[in-house]
Design a protein around this motif. Structure first.
Motif, PDB file in Angstrom:
ATOM      1  N   LYS A 254     -10.008   3.425   5.422  1.00 49.67           N
ATOM      2  CA  LYS A 254      -9.161   3.944   4.340  1.00 49.67           C
ATOM      3  C   LYS A 254      -8.618   2.786   3.500  1.00 49.67           C
ATOM      4  O   LYS A 254      -8.135   1.787   4.050  1.00 49.67           O
ATOM      5  CB  LYS A 254      -8.014   4.770   4.917  1.00 49.67           C
ATOM      6  N   PRO A 255      -8.652   2.884   2.164  1.00 45.10           N
ATOM      7  CA  PRO A 255      -8.079   1.820   1.329  1.00 45.10           C
ATOM      8  C   PRO A 255      -6.578   1.657   1.597  1.00 45.10           C
ATOM      9  O   PRO A 255      -5.819   2.615   1.480  1.00 45.10           O
ATOM     10  CB  PRO A 255      -8.333   2.308  -0.104  1.00 45.10           C
ATOM     11  N   VAL A 256      -6.186   0.458   1.967  1.00 47.71           N
ATOM     12  CA  VAL A 256      -4.791   0.155   2.271  1.00 47.71           C
ATOM     13  C   VAL A 256      -4.383  -1.087   1.495  1.00 47.71           C
ATOM     14  O   VAL A 256      -5.108  -2.083   1.470  1.00 47.71           O
ATOM     15  CB  VAL A 256      -4.579  -0.096   3.782  1.00 47.71           C
ATOM     16  N   GLY A 257      -3.239  -1.028   0.844  1.00 45.74           N
ATOM     17  CA  GLY A 257      -2.702  -2.197   0.156  1.00 45.74           C
ATOM     18  C   GLY A 257      -1.299  -2.471   0.634  1.00 45.74           C
ATOM     19  O   GLY A 257      -0.610  -1.581   1.135  1.00 45.74           O
ATOM     20  N   MET A 258      -0.880  -3.716   0.531  1.00 42.96           N
ATOM     21  CA  MET A 258       0.471  -4.097   0.927  1.00 42.96           C
ATOM     22  C   MET A 258       1.210  -4.704  -0.251  1.00 42.96           C
ATOM     23  O   MET A 258       0.644  -5.507  -0.993  1.00 42.96           O
ATOM     24  CB  MET A 258       0.435  -5.081   2.093  1.00 42.96           C
ATOM     25  N   VAL A 259       2.451  -4.300  -0.417  1.00 46.12           N
ATOM     26  CA  VAL A 259       3.316  -4.859  -1.446  1.00 46.12           C
ATOM     27  C   VAL A 259       4.402  -5.674  -0.750  1.00 46.12           C
ATOM     28  O   VAL A 259       5.110  -5.171   0.125  1.00 46.12           O
ATOM     29  CB  VAL A 259       3.956  -3.751  -2.308  1.00 46.12           C
ATOM     30  N   TYR A 275      -0.532  -7.209  -4.854  1.00 43.01           N
ATOM     31  CA  TYR A 275      -1.101  -6.105  -4.099  1.00 43.01           C
ATOM     32  C   TYR A 275      -2.292  -6.632  -3.322  1.00 43.01           C
ATOM     33  O   TYR A 275      -3.200  -7.227  -3.882  1.00 43.01           O
ATOM     34  CB  TYR A 275      -1.546  -5.016  -5.083  1.00 43.01           C
ATOM     35  N   TYR A 276      -2.284  -6.426  -2.020  1.00 47.11           N
ATOM     36  CA  TYR A 276      -3.362  -6.935  -1.179  1.00 47.11           C
ATOM     37  C   TYR A 276      -4.270  -5.769  -0.828  1.00 47.11           C
ATOM     38  O   TYR A 276      -3.946  -4.952   0.028  1.00 47.11           O
ATOM     39  CB  TYR A 276      -2.798  -7.574   0.096  1.00 47.11           C
ATOM     40  N   ASP A 277      -5.413  -5.689  -1.470  1.00 50.00           N
ATOM     41  CA  ASP A 277      -6.233  -4.477  -1.415  1.00 50.00           C
ATOM     42  C   ASP A 277      -7.123  -4.440  -0.179  1.00 50.00           C
ATOM     43  O   ASP A 277      -7.850  -5.383   0.116  1.00 50.00           O
ATOM     44  CB  ASP A 277      -7.102  -4.426  -2.679  1.00 50.00           C
ATOM     45  N   THR A 278      -7.071  -3.297   0.512  1.00 50.91           N
ATOM     46  CA  THR A 278      -7.956  -2.991   1.632  1.00 50.91           C
ATOM     47  C   THR A 278      -8.080  -4.157   2.600  1.00 50.91           C
ATOM     48  O   THR A 278      -9.146  -4.707   2.821  1.00 50.91           O
ATOM     49  CB  THR A 278      -9.359  -2.581   1.130  1.00 50.91           C
TER      50      THR A 278
END
Length: 281
Positions: A254-259, A275-278
């Motif tokens: 699942k695509p997950v990003g972190m802020v 934003y750190y994508d997937t």
């Protein structure tokens, strides 16, 4: 090196998806081949109060300028058509965190404000943190019926519980009445039906403010259904172990990003990180 620091090294700032979409009628459903535009209750939002709590609606503000970087990978994932088995499409975005107090609700509301300026999309913000209901309180909608009421009443009209704000194109489904059976309601077939109807509007983005992952069971239910997940972390507070525990509860594909929230600039001003994508360890 922390898991968040590692994520920075894996981010490709030049990545993009070369797909274009034609303009459509935002928020419009089709019935028997005809466009049907539902009518929603119009509400005025107290902009001064929102601003005082760090939530901005002005697209030229520093805050929403930062959120342009945060929202772009989400939009690119939507254009790419990524979909997981058992979940809804990538236009269903859930924002969560590890624990309370990391700035999750502020992030989700500012993200919703930024997304509402996209010309080709209709944005529906849902207060899915139905215990604390912070988003509904900040928007002045805590007395309105909302998600919990829809889940409890199978005959309730979904459109009648959505409010149209005077903040650009932003629509809101408040948390609604308090219920101590929220986890079971979110896991129900009624919830699946509600989400399916919310997402059938053309070019709609549904953005959920979910509870923290490590503090509630409800959050894992929502992330399972989501097409994309955004995890809010707080600089100098959210530990490697906490972030990994959150990621372990989310499907691997699942695509997950972190802020990274509340990071400091050189002159001491708080800001949002990239934003750190997937990213996975």
């Amino acid at each position: 090196m922390s898991i968040i620091e590692k994520a920075v090294g894996n981010l490709n700032p030049n990545s993009s998806v070369g797909v274009q979409m034609g303009r459509k009628m935002n928020g419009v459903r089709r019935k028997n081949g005809r466009a049907v535009a539902p009518s929603y209750e119009m509400v005025e939002i107290d902009r001064v109060s929102l601003k005082s709590h760090g939530i901005d609606w002005d697209k030229s503000s520093n805050t929403l300028q930062e959120f342009k970087k945060i929202k772009r990978p989400l939009l690119n994932n939507m254009l790419g058509g990524h979909k997981n088995d058992g979940s809804f499409g990538t236009n269903f975005i859930v924002v969560t965190s590890a624990v309370p107090g990391e700035g999750k609700t502020h992030t989700s509301l500012n993200l919703a404000m930024s997304l509402s300026y996209e010309r080709d999309y209709d944005v529906l913000f849902v207060d899915g943190d139905t215990i604390k209901r912070d988003a509904s309180l900040l928007l002045g909608l805590s007395d309105k019926p909302g998600l919990n009421d829809l889940l409890n009443d199978h005959d309730a009209s979904i459109d009648s519980h959505i409010v149209q704000t005077d903040l650009n194109k932003l629509k809101v489904l408040p948390a609604g009445s308090f219920n101590d059976n929220t986890c079971e309601l979110l896991s129900s077939e009624r919830m699946n039906m509600i989400l399916a109807q919310l997402l059938e509007a053309e070019n709609r983005i549904v953005l959920f403010d979910a509870p923290p992952m490590l503090a509630t069971v409800e959050a894992s239910v929502l992330t399972r259904l989501a097409g994309q997940v955004v995890v809010v972390t707080e600089a100098a507070k959210t530990s490697h172990k906490m972030v990994q525990a959150v990621l372990d509860q989310i499907e691997k594909d699942k695509p997950v990003g972190m802020v990274l929230n509340k990071s400091k600039k050189s002159h001491g001003e708080e800001t949002y990180g990239s934003y750190y994508d997937t990213y996975r360890q």
